[in-house]
Scaffold this motif. Structure first.
Motif, short mmCIF file in Angstrom:
data_model
loop_
_atom_site.label_atom_id
_atom_site.label_comp_id
_atom_site.label_asym_id
_atom_site.label_seq_id
_atom_site.Cartn_x
_atom_site.Cartn_y
_atom_site.Cartn_z
N LEU A 229 49.83 36.80 27.99
CA LEU A 229 49.59 35.49 28.57
C LEU A 229 50.05 35.48 30.02
CD1 LEU A 229 50.67 33.20 25.59
CD2 LEU A 229 48.40 34.10 26.15
N LEU A 230 49.17 35.05 30.89
CA LEU A 230 49.42 35.13 32.32
C LEU A 230 49.74 33.74 32.87
CD1 LEU A 230 46.43 37.46 33.26
CD2 LEU A 230 48.80 38.12 32.82
N GLU A 231 50.90 33.62 33.49
CA GLU A 231 51.32 32.36 34.10
C GLU A 231 50.47 32.09 35.34
OE1 GLU A 231 53.40 30.51 32.61
OE2 GLU A 231 54.23 31.95 31.15
N LYS A 232 50.21 30.83 35.59
CA LYS A 232 49.51 30.39 36.80
C LYS A 232 48.13 31.03 36.94
CE LYS A 232 53.80 29.52 39.32
NZ LYS A 232 54.61 29.79 40.54
N ALA A 233 47.50 31.33 35.80
CA ALA A 233 46.15 31.88 35.82
C ALA A 233 45.26 31.03 34.93
CB ALA A 233 46.15 33.33 35.33
N GLY A 234 44.01 30.84 35.38
CA GLY A 234 43.04 30.10 34.61
C GLY A 234 42.04 31.05 33.97
N HIS A 235 40.78 30.64 33.97
CA HIS A 235 39.74 31.41 33.26
C HIS A 235 39.23 32.58 34.07
CE1 HIS A 235 36.79 31.86 30.08
NE2 HIS A 235 35.82 31.89 30.98
N PHE A 236 39.21 32.48 35.39
CA PHE A 236 38.52 33.48 36.19
C PHE A 236 39.44 34.45 36.92
CE2 PHE A 236 35.57 29.89 35.83
CZ PHE A 236 34.48 30.55 35.27
N GLU A 237 40.67 34.05 37.19
CA GLU A 237 41.57 34.95 37.92
C GLU A 237 41.74 36.33 37.27
OE1 GLU A 237 42.87 30.76 39.02
OE2 GLU A 237 42.18 31.83 37.22
N PRO A 238 41.75 36.43 35.93
CA PRO A 238 41.96 37.76 35.33
C PRO A 238 40.83 38.77 35.55
CG PRO A 238 42.62 36.04 33.80
CD PRO A 238 41.89 35.37 34.92
N VAL A 239 39.66 38.31 36.02
CA VAL A 239 38.61 39.29 36.32
C VAL A 239 38.34 39.38 37.81
CG1 VAL A 239 37.46 39.31 34.09
CG2 VAL A 239 36.87 37.52 35.73
N ASP A 240 39.28 38.91 38.60
CA ASP A 240 39.21 39.05 40.05
C ASP A 240 40.24 40.10 40.45
OD1 ASP A 240 39.37 38.85 42.82
OD2 ASP A 240 39.22 36.66 42.84
N ALA A 241 39.76 41.26 40.87
CA ALA A 241 40.65 42.38 41.17
C ALA A 241 41.60 42.08 42.32
CB ALA A 241 39.83 43.63 41.49
N ARG A 242 41.36 41.04 43.09
CA ARG A 242 42.23 40.70 44.21
C ARG A 242 43.47 39.95 43.77
NH1 ARG A 242 37.78 37.39 47.37
NH2 ARG A 242 37.73 36.55 45.24
N THR A 243 43.50 39.47 42.55
CA THR A 243 44.61 38.64 42.08
C THR A 243 45.61 39.47 41.28
OG1 THR A 243 43.58 38.08 39.96
CG2 THR A 243 42.99 36.72 41.87
N GLY A 244 46.80 38.93 41.15
CA GLY A 244 47.79 39.58 40.30
C GLY A 244 47.33 39.65 38.86
#
Length: 259
Positions: A229-244
């Motif tokens: 579970l990722l804090e401060k992440a929504g639906h799309f951030e996990p497939v954006d390679a630029r994000t943590g």
């Protein structure tokens, strides 16, 4: 550096293709199979995951980013499922010319693609009489479901993606029970391979509580299942390679391929 993607068609329909990303190192290369999401709708395609494919490939991993028929493009039951299965099995055609190691294959899918990535690991559990069965499905070693939808029945009842699940399955769960049994990872669990569910705590599209309930049931069924579970992440951030969050996904895929 990553070579430009090479596109291959695994079927005759315009949506039956995939983009292969290859590292510059000498193979054989383990393979990550990416399955995009978009509520199984034709307006969403694989292009959005191209940047993630490139970011994974720099870790000496070949990436097969697949397209498939979606709702509005000839998809839905059974074609969407047959397509992703055929795309996975097409790796056998690509293996020798591109030095792919098919003993190390991980599927990773986002949202509706998370559902399909899990389903690909479950194909071997289908009855040979199922419309979705393949005679010799390529084995998947692990799955990373990213903001995924592992339980079609529970998700349909919660109207995840509005009415898309009923459209995909050509009926509600009560009217098409056999189809849901063959198409929902939850109905085919235990999958028999490790599966990791990466989810943003602020996801408002794919409910995290449905994923947590599925993982708990999968563990009880004997699977090696877990959540990240990722804090401060929504639906799309996990497939954006630029994000943590995206970096955590990349790390997870690479780690499972090297396990």
């Amino acid at each position: 550096m990553v070579s430009a993607s090479r596109r291959f068609f695994y079927g005759a329909h315009p949506s039956q293709f995939g983009d292969l990303f290859l590292p510059e190192t000498q193979g054989p290369h383990p393979v990550a199979v990416l399955v995009h999401g978009g509520c199984w709708q034709a307006e969403y395609g694989l292009a959005a995951l191209g940047q993630l494919a490139q970011a994974i490939a720099v870790h000496n991993v070949a990436v097969w980013n697949i397209e498939y028929r979606r709702l509005g493009d000839g998809g839905g039951w059974p074609h969407t499922f047959l397509d992703v299965g055929a795309a996975l099995d097409f790796l056998r055609t690509l293996a020798e010319p591109f030095s792919l190691d098919l003993h190390h294959v991980v599927t990773a899918g986002h949202s509706a693609g998370g559902h399909l990535a899990l389903w690909l690991a479950a194909r071997a559990r289908l009855s040979p009489h199922s419309l979705l069965a393949a005679p010799d499905p390529l084995r998947v070693d692990a799955v990373v479901s990213i903001a995924g939808i592992p339980d079609l029945i529970a998700a349909a009842r919660r109207r995840v993606c509005d009415d898309a699940i009923s459209a995909l399955m050509q009926g509600a769960p009560e009217a098409a029970a056999d189809r849901y049994h063959d198409a929902s990872p939850a109905a085919l669990t235990p999958l028999g391979v490790p599966h990791l569910h990466v989810h943003g705590r602020q996801d408002t599209i794919a409910p995290v509580d449905l994923v947590e309930a599925y993982v708990e049931a999968a563990i009880l069924a004997g699977d090696h299942a877990s959540t990240l579970l990722l804090e401060k992440a929504g639906h799309f951030e996990p497939v954006d390679a630029r994000t943590g969050a995206g970096q955590r996904v990349i790390e997870s895929v690479v780690k499972l391929l090297r396990a």
